[in-house]
Design a protein around this motif. Structure first.
Motif, mmCIF file in Angstrom:
data_model
loop_
_atom_site.group_PDB
_atom_site.id
_atom_site.type_symbol
_atom_site.label_atom_id
_atom_site.label_comp_id
_atom_site.label_asym_id
_atom_site.label_seq_id
_atom_site.Cartn_x
_atom_site.Cartn_y
_atom_site.Cartn_z
ATOM 1 N N ASN A 106 104.666 58.029 71.372
ATOM 2 C CA ASN A 106 106.026 58.001 70.685
ATOM 3 C C ASN A 106 105.710 57.927 69.348
ATOM 4 O O ASN A 106 105.161 56.863 68.695
ATOM 5 C CB ASN A 106 106.789 56.797 71.249
ATOM 6 N N ARG A 107 106.147 58.719 68.342
ATOM 7 C CA ARG A 107 105.776 58.839 66.879
ATOM 8 C C ARG A 107 106.528 57.743 66.295
ATOM 9 O O ARG A 107 105.977 57.196 65.185
ATOM 10 C CB ARG A 107 106.484 60.133 66.406
ATOM 11 N N TRP A 108 107.367 57.048 66.836
ATOM 12 C CA TRP A 108 108.109 55.850 66.143
ATOM 13 C C TRP A 108 107.515 54.606 66.079
ATOM 14 O O TRP A 108 107.724 53.785 65.636
ATOM 15 C CB TRP A 108 109.783 55.576 66.746
ATOM 16 N N PHE A 109 106.543 54.633 66.994
ATOM 17 C CA PHE A 109 105.384 53.522 67.218
ATOM 18 C C PHE A 109 104.747 53.251 65.766
ATOM 19 O O PHE A 109 104.139 52.061 65.737
ATOM 20 C CB PHE A 109 104.475 53.555 68.383
ATOM 21 N N ILE A 110 104.810 54.143 64.860
ATOM 22 C CA ILE A 110 103.968 54.059 63.771
ATOM 23 C C ILE A 110 104.776 53.036 62.887
ATOM 24 O O ILE A 110 104.090 52.459 62.037
ATOM 25 C CB ILE A 110 103.870 55.413 62.915
ATOM 26 N N ILE A 111 105.770 52.788 62.951
ATOM 27 C CA ILE A 111 106.695 51.764 62.348
ATOM 28 C C ILE A 111 106.208 50.377 62.703
ATOM 29 O O ILE A 111 105.992 49.446 61.666
ATOM 30 C CB ILE A 111 108.323 51.882 62.391
ATOM 31 N N VAL A 112 106.122 50.061 63.979
ATOM 32 C CA VAL A 112 105.351 48.754 64.633
ATOM 33 C C VAL A 112 103.888 48.721 63.811
ATOM 34 O O VAL A 112 103.599 47.574 63.371
ATOM 35 C CB VAL A 112 105.276 48.753 66.065
ATOM 36 N N TRP A 113 103.295 49.802 64.007
ATOM 37 C CA TRP A 113 101.849 49.714 63.198
ATOM 38 C C TRP A 113 101.612 49.521 62.005
ATOM 39 O O TRP A 113 101.052 48.438 61.374
ATOM 40 C CB TRP A 113 100.944 50.861 63.700
ATOM 41 N N PHE A 114 102.650 50.267 61.250
ATOM 42 C CA PHE A 114 102.559 50.028 59.817
ATOM 43 C C PHE A 114 103.100 48.527 59.336
ATOM 44 O O PHE A 114 102.818 48.106 58.334
ATOM 45 C CB PHE A 114 103.626 51.132 59.091
ATOM 46 N N MET A 115 104.169 47.860 59.986
ATOM 47 C CA MET A 115 104.448 46.625 59.772
ATOM 48 C C MET A 115 103.438 45.542 59.951
ATOM 49 O O MET A 115 103.084 44.722 59.097
ATOM 50 C CB MET A 115 105.892 46.184 60.392
ATOM 51 N N TYR A 116 102.703 45.887 60.969
ATOM 52 C CA TYR A 116 101.525 44.966 61.427
ATOM 53 C C TYR A 116 100.409 45.213 60.207
ATOM 54 O O TYR A 116 99.934 44.177 59.682
ATOM 55 C CB TYR A 116 100.900 45.422 62.854
ATOM 56 N N PHE A 117 100.235 46.281 59.826
ATOM 57 C CA PHE A 117 98.992 46.379 59.052
ATOM 58 C C PHE A 117 99.601 46.018 57.651
ATOM 59 O O PHE A 117 98.701 45.371 56.818
ATOM 60 C CB PHE A 117 98.665 47.902 58.749
ATOM 61 N N VAL A 118 100.755 45.862 57.135
ATOM 62 C CA VAL A 118 101.017 45.395 55.826
ATOM 63 C C VAL A 118 101.161 44.072 55.787
ATOM 64 O O VAL A 118 100.520 43.305 55.066
ATOM 65 C CB VAL A 118 102.608 45.877 55.646
ATOM 66 N N PHE A 119 101.690 43.188 57.115
ATOM 67 C CA PHE A 119 101.425 41.954 57.112
ATOM 68 C C PHE A 119 99.906 41.351 57.306
ATOM 69 O O PHE A 119 99.444 40.559 56.588
ATOM 70 C CB PHE A 119 102.416 41.236 58.112
ATOM 71 N N ALA A 120 99.250 41.931 58.414
ATOM 72 C CA ALA A 120 98.290 41.500 58.859
ATOM 73 C C ALA A 120 96.960 41.870 57.709
ATOM 74 O O ALA A 120 96.029 40.916 57.315
ATOM 75 C CB ALA A 120 97.750 41.686 59.988
#
Length: 193
Positions: A106-120
């Motif tokens: 699911n290409r939209w899962f990149i949004i979840v990964w991106f937000m995680y990387f930005v914060f973490a």
């Protein structure tokens, strides 16, 4: 049965009696105290992402595609595995391997990964680094000031010990300079003596 040896604990106890080790442990405890809040936020980000990813991916065990024999929920099939994957992803140790299966499904899962990387990775990890650096700099400054104060105090005490009637004889001064030069405290040109 349990086999408990006292030797490791005795060694640690004896090691803690060394002043250098005591100071190091005190510094470490101060740093850990300062890291507590930021570390808690980082831990919360890891747990939240792991929980979210486990919820989204736990019931998707099928392969990404016929060509790619990886399950979509690789690393996220249980909450425990999800925590581990999120922690390792925060250290960027398994990138992009951890995100490829979920992203391919699911290409939209990149949004979840991106937000995680930005914060973490981009925010919390950098703040932790800044806190450690600030504490190191503070401890170094304090240590340097303390050493300089001790040096000045020692010099004053040596001067007080050497003087008689408010003066230091030239002979005593020359002997002191030779001794200090031999210890490496400073270098004295022999021609001046």
């Amino acid at each position: 049965g349990w086999n408990i040896r006292a030797a490791p604990y005795v060694r640690v106890g004896l090691g803690m009696m060394i002043p250098f080790i005591q100071r190091t442990v005190e510094i470490l405890l101060r740093i850990l105290k300062n890291l507590g809040q930021v570390g808690l936020f980082l831990l919360m980000a890891v747990v939240l992402f792991a929980w979210l990813a486990a919820l989204m991916l736990d019931d998707m065990p099928e392969n990404v595609s016929a060509d790619i024999p990886l399950p979509v929920n690789l690393g996220f099939d249980t909450f425990r595995d999800s925590l581990y994957t999120a922690f390792v992803a925060q250290t960027t140790g398994n990138l992009p391997d951890a995100m490829i299966p979920s992203f391919m499904a699911n290409r939209w899962f990149i949004i979840v990964w991106f937000m995680y990387f930005v914060f973490a990775v981009c925010i919390f990890a950098q703040v932790i680094l800044a806190v450690v650096y600030a504490n190191f700099q503070s401890e170094t400054t304090t240590s340097t000031k303390k050493a300089k104060h001790q040096q000045n105090l020692g010099t004053q005490q040596a001067f007080n010990w050497l003087q008689t009637d408010g003066r230091v004889s030239e002979e005593d001064f020359a002997k002191t300079c030779k001794v200090l030069s031999a210890t490496g405290a400073f270098r004295v040109d022999e021609d001046l003596m």
